[in-house]
Scaffold this active site. Sequence first.
Site, short mmCIF file in Angstrom:
data_model
loop_
_atom_site.label_atom_id
_atom_site.label_comp_id
_atom_site.label_asym_id
_atom_site.label_seq_id
_atom_site.Cartn_x
_atom_site.Cartn_y
_atom_site.Cartn_z
N GLU A 1 -3.51 -1.37 -12.24
CA GLU A 1 -4.79 -1.39 -11.50
C GLU A 1 -5.85 -1.94 -12.45
O GLU A 1 -6.15 -1.33 -13.47
CB GLU A 1 -5.14 0.04 -11.04
N ASP B 1 -8.15 -3.56 -0.78
CA ASP B 1 -8.87 -2.62 -1.63
C ASP B 1 -10.14 -2.25 -0.91
O ASP B 1 -10.83 -3.11 -0.35
CB ASP B 1 -9.16 -3.24 -3.00
N SER B 2 -10.42 -0.97 -0.90
CA SER B 2 -11.58 -0.52 -0.12
C SER B 2 -12.25 0.64 -0.83
O SER B 2 -11.71 1.19 -1.79
CB SER B 2 -11.12 -0.09 1.28
N GLY C 1 -2.36 5.94 5.97
CA GLY C 1 -3.52 5.73 6.86
C GLY C 1 -3.87 4.26 6.96
O GLY C 1 -4.10 3.72 8.05
N LYS C 2 -3.89 3.57 5.80
CA LYS C 2 -4.20 2.13 5.79
C LYS C 2 -3.10 1.35 6.51
O LYS C 2 -3.40 0.40 7.25
CB LYS C 2 -4.28 1.63 4.35
N HIS D 1 -14.08 -1.16 8.85
CA HIS D 1 -14.27 -2.18 7.82
C HIS D 1 -12.96 -2.95 7.60
O HIS D 1 -12.96 -4.13 7.32
CB HIS D 1 -14.71 -1.52 6.50
N ASP E 1 -13.06 10.12 5.71
CA ASP E 1 -13.32 10.15 7.15
C ASP E 1 -13.93 11.47 7.64
O ASP E 1 -14.73 11.46 8.58
CB ASP E 1 -12.05 9.82 7.94
N THR F 1 0.84 -1.19 0.00
CA THR F 1 0.00 0.00 0.00
C THR F 1 0.88 1.24 0.00
O THR F 1 1.98 1.24 0.55
CB THR F 1 -0.94 0.04 1.24
#
Length: 224
Positions: free
Chosen positions: A49, A81-82, A21-22, A211, A168, A17
Amino acid sequence: MLLVGGRSMEATVWFLTGNQGKLEEAQLHFAPLGYEIKQLVVPEGALVEPQSASLQDIAISKLEQAKAHLPTPDAMIMVEDSGLFINALDGFPGVYSSYVHDTIGCQGILRLLAHLESEDPVQHKKLRAASYRAVIAMWNGTSMYVGLGECPGSLASEMHEGHGFGYDPIFVPLDLDDFGQPLPAGELGSTSTHGTAFGGVEIDIKHHFSHRRRALENLLEQLP
Ligand code: IMP
């Protein structure tokens, strides 16, 4: 050495990544389980991608491509992946969340939802219902595992910045009951941000709803 469910857990997982943040969230979630998360960096342009409407297909494709960049032959690697899925927009921006955030941002989403307002707070939340979804795919050297997680909530009418990343500042999670399960919109639960978006709460509060945490837990349940 740490024992979890009778198994010794002392492993490094390389997380593909570029999103700090992730990375921080994954480190927070995995540390208590005895996993060290390190960032896997691949050369610029090394990954394509894939175009797909499915988070799961994208995550699996990225994991397959990342296998060509293992730090050691037996390394465990993970991709995630989000996205944000807005009910009133039939799931948009979904798999395009990153691009949409880079282009119109949270303010653009607020403009798209400006007509969805109600005096009634519960109705207001229902009109602006949305969820974060995450898919995490992991390769442990021999097999692939896929974990799914969802965080239902709604979109605020104003930005609340300070913590987190991405959407967020406008994402308010549904309250959770005593078992950590989301409650219907408007119901007060034992875990709550009290109507504040994730942008206004510390990362360890977001952790309860995340999540990404749910996807990790779902994945860890499957590991041998
Ligand atoms: P990707 O998974 O890197 O393609 O990006 C997913 C995008 O969805 C991120 O760039 C964010 O815009 C958004 N997103 C996913 N998870 C979160 C979250 O926990 N907070 C805020 N935005 C998120």
